[in-house]
Design a protein around this motif. Structure first.
Motif, PDB file in Angstrom:
ATOM      1  N   ASP A   1       0.868  -1.177   0.000  1.00 61.73           N
ATOM      2  CA  ASP A   1       0.000   0.000   0.000  1.00 61.73           C
ATOM      3  C   ASP A   1       0.903   1.225   0.000  1.00 61.73           C
ATOM      4  O   ASP A   1       1.654   1.447   0.963  1.00 61.73           O
ATOM      5  CB  ASP A   1      -0.887  -0.015   1.253  1.00 61.73           C
ATOM      6  CG  ASP A   1      -1.859   1.167   1.317  1.00 61.73           C
ATOM      7  OD1 ASP A   1      -1.586   2.210   0.693  1.00 61.73           O
ATOM      8  OD2 ASP A   1      -2.882   1.038   2.020  1.00 61.73           O
ATOM      9  N   PRO A   2       0.903   2.042  -1.041  1.00 61.08           N
ATOM     10  CA  PRO A   2       1.858   3.161  -1.117  1.00 61.08           C
ATOM     11  C   PRO A   2       1.694   4.200  -0.024  1.00 61.08           C
ATOM     12  O   PRO A   2       2.593   5.021   0.170  1.00 61.08           O
ATOM     13  CB  PRO A   2       1.575   3.769  -2.500  1.00 61.08           C
ATOM     14  CG  PRO A   2       0.198   3.319  -2.858  1.00 61.08           C
ATOM     15  CD  PRO A   2       0.035   1.967  -2.228  1.00 61.08           C
ATOM     16  N   ARG A   3       0.592   4.168   0.698  1.00 58.25           N
ATOM     17  CA  ARG A   3       0.414   5.106   1.813  1.00 58.25           C
ATOM     18  C   ARG A   3       0.904   4.533   3.148  1.00 58.25           C
ATOM     19  O   ARG A   3       0.861   5.229   4.157  1.00 58.25           O
ATOM     20  CB  ARG A   3      -1.062   5.507   1.947  1.00 58.25           C
ATOM     21  CG  ARG A   3      -1.575   6.386   0.811  1.00 58.25           C
ATOM     22  CD  ARG A   3      -2.987   6.851   1.094  1.00 58.25           C
ATOM     23  NE  ARG A   3      -3.489   7.726   0.031  1.00 58.25           N
ATOM     24  CZ  ARG A   3      -3.330   9.041   0.019  1.00 58.25           C
ATOM     25  NH1 ARG A   3      -2.673   9.639   0.996  1.00 58.25           N
ATOM     26  NH2 ARG A   3      -3.832   9.752  -0.976  1.00 58.25           N
ATOM     27  N   VAL A   4       1.339   3.290   3.148  1.00 51.20           N
ATOM     28  CA  VAL A   4       1.777   2.646   4.390  1.00 51.20           C
ATOM     29  C   VAL A   4       3.238   2.244   4.258  1.00 51.20           C
ATOM     30  O   VAL A   4       3.630   1.581   3.289  1.00 51.20           O
ATOM     31  CB  VAL A   4       0.914   1.407   4.710  1.00 51.20           C
ATOM     32  CG1 VAL A   4       1.360   0.783   6.034  1.00 51.20           C
ATOM     33  CG2 VAL A   4      -0.567   1.782   4.777  1.00 51.20           C
ATOM     34  N   HIS A   5       4.035   2.656   5.241  1.00 54.07           N
ATOM     35  CA  HIS A   5       5.461   2.362   5.266  1.00 54.07           C
ATOM     36  C   HIS A   5       5.791   1.571   6.535  1.00 54.07           C
ATOM     37  O   HIS A   5       4.998   1.515   7.474  1.00 54.07           O
ATOM     38  CB  HIS A   5       6.278   3.657   5.250  1.00 54.07           C
ATOM     39  CG  HIS A   5       6.005   4.546   4.074  1.00 54.07           C
ATOM     40  ND1 HIS A   5       4.855   5.295   3.955  1.00 54.07           N
ATOM     41  CD2 HIS A   5       6.734   4.797   2.958  1.00 54.07           C
ATOM     42  CE1 HIS A   5       4.886   5.981   2.833  1.00 54.07           C
ATOM     43  NE2 HIS A   5       6.005   5.691   2.201  1.00 54.07           N
ATOM     44  N   ALA A   6       6.986   1.009   6.572  1.00 57.15           N
ATOM     45  CA  ALA A   6       7.456   0.316   7.775  1.00 57.15           C
ATOM     46  C   ALA A   6       8.943   0.565   7.936  1.00 57.15           C
ATOM     47  O   ALA A   6       9.694   0.585   6.946  1.00 57.15           O
ATOM     48  CB  ALA A   6       7.162  -1.183   7.705  1.00 57.15           C
ATOM     49  N   ILE A   7       9.374   0.761   9.173  1.00 57.10           N
ATOM     50  CA  ILE A   7      10.788   0.992   9.486  1.00 57.10           C
ATOM     51  C   ILE A   7      11.134   0.294  10.794  1.00 57.10           C
ATOM     52  O   ILE A   7      10.274  -0.044  11.595  1.00 57.10           O
ATOM     53  CB  ILE A   7      11.125   2.500   9.607  1.00 57.10           C
ATOM     54  CG1 ILE A   7      10.256   3.167  10.676  1.00 57.10           C
ATOM     55  CG2 ILE A   7      10.971   3.197   8.270  1.00 57.10           C
ATOM     56  CD1 ILE A   7      10.621   4.629  10.938  1.00 57.10           C
TER      57      ILE A   7
END
Length: 432
Positions: free
Chosen positions: A286-292
């Motif tokens: 999902d291009p609106r959701v990131h993870a780090i």
């Protein structure tokens, strides 16, 4: 990104707070931090347990009102772009960042849980959070019998800290040597010897089968809720090994590794393998959701270390703000993204009158066929240095005892620079 766009970060650890600080006024940021404690540096918890640092020393810079402490995200609605929290509140987002970290691994030991229960017996602790650290610090006393299960970085740190506090410590490690992922056999032997001088009894190739427990009184402590009628608490009394031997124990520390926290991502329909899968722009499917951070899997790798978590936060801030790799605005240009981190593991084991005994490991300390290996060892000074060279490049190394050279070696390795004078890098002047 405009100032009206809203970024919600789930996780108030190093990665989440670093990202919030890097975004600054470029976005409206809300960080959901599950722990009620003020933000702290998890890397320093072993020093708190050892009594070397007060808890306040671990504090991270106060992020101000962007951090909501003691709030847990329970559901992500990607269609509505909303995060539902355990207090009933809802956060809307334009960009969502998962920085949920990792959970300690609780091994399938007989007696760890009662049937249908998830409460650890009294005296059994994980070692992951400030609450874990404070509970262990409150329990430890001179001559207390403590068993640490796990001989990796976390287990070694916990065993050393408890020994410094005067506990009788046994370290049970299933692998054939301590910190087998980071250290070669020679370095692990030196570490083994150092912990032994602190009074730690070490058992390698040792598989733990279960725990023994005993019922305790049900009376509640002053100021705590009364025990439920008929509820019998349990306290650990020993650790059973697969060979039939039993270790008496007043305290057990579970240091069996960590596992990325991916439940929210999985429930939201995002791709999860070892961690939440992200691309070079740290985006999920999902291009609106990131993870780090510890929960993110980039290029097939979950790092689980502070350095990569901070690198990912910096890279994502550049992606979200449209800055280039130097941090300068690059309107309309593609941000540099994240290409991976060359991670260095470092551990301080100095204690009492034993003098400094620090450890650092990086890259590939196990050579491949055709690699060159250089070792320098000094038994009197208790130092050991080993580097692996492939062609004209430094590809890995292990240093124990005294680390004046680690900065120069790490810079050469991180920069992937041709080696000019390896012996100079290995000597005590640190390459200067």
């Amino acid at each position: 990104m405009t100032s009206q766009q809203r970024v919600v970060v789930i996780g108030g650890g190093l990665a989440g707070l670093r990202l919030a600080a890097r975004l600054g006024p470029a976005a409206e940021v809300s960080v959901l931090g599950e722990e009620a404690h003020a933000p702290y540096n998890r890397v320093l918890l072993a020093e708190v347990l050892a009594g070397r640092y007060a808890p306040a020393v671990t504090a991270l810079p106060d992020p101000g009102p962007v951090l909501r402490r003691g709030v847990r995200a329970v559901r992500v609605d990607r269609a509505e772009r909303r995060v539902h929290c355990d207090d009933g509140s809802v956060e809307t987002y334009d960009a969502l960042v998962l920085a949920t970290g990792s959970n300690p691994v609780l091994p399938p030991l007989r007696g760890l849980f009662t049937p249908g229960g998830r409460e650890l017996p009294d005296g059994v602790h994980a070692f992951r959070t400030m609450d874990d650290c404070l509970a262990l610090a409150a329990a430890v006393r001179p001559d207390l019998r403590a068993v640490v299960i796990g001989g990796g970085l976390l287990g070694v740190s916990a065993a050393r800290a408890l020994a410094v506090r005067g506990a009788q410590v046994v370290l049970a490690q299933q692998a054939e040597r301590l910190m087998e992922r980071q250290l070669d056999a020679d370095a692990s032997a030196l570490l083994h010897a150092h912990l032994t001088t602190l009074g730690v009894e070490i058992h390698t190739r040792c598989r733990v089968r279960g725990l023994t427990t005993a019922a305790t009184a049900t009376a509640a402590a002053p100021g705590t809720p009364a025990a439920r009628p008929g509820h019998a608490a349990r306290r650990v009394t020993g650790v059973d090994l697969a060979d039939g031997y039993r270790l008496d124990a007043d305290l057990v520390v579970l240091a069996c590794g960590v596992r990325p926290r991916t439940g929210l991502a999985r429930a939201a329909g995002l791709e999860v393998r070892k961690g939440v899968v992200v691309d070079d722009r740290l985006r999920t499917g999902d291009p609106r959701v990131h993870a780090i951070g510890d929960c993110a899997e980039h290029a097939g790798r979950v790092y689980g270390l502070a350095g990569p978590a901070l690198d990912q936060a910096d890279a994502l801030a550049a992606v979200l703000t449209g800055a280039d790799a130097t941090g300068r605005g690059a309107a309309g240009a593609r941000a540099a993204g994240y290409t991976g981190t060359r991670a260095l593991t470092r551990l301080t084991l100095s204690a009492g009158g034993t003098g400094p005994f620090d450890l650092a490991a990086f890259g590939e300390p196990t050579p491949l066929p055709g690699d060159d290996v250089v070792r320098l060892a000094d038994a009197t000074r208790r130092t050991y240095r080993k580097v692996v060279v492939r062609g004209d490049r430094l590809v890995g190394g292990v240093l124990l005892g005294e680390l004046s050279t680690v900065g120069a070696l790490a810079r050469s390795w991180e920069g992937d620079e041709p080696l000019d004078d390896l012996f100079h890098l290995l000597t005590d002047d640190g390459g200067h």
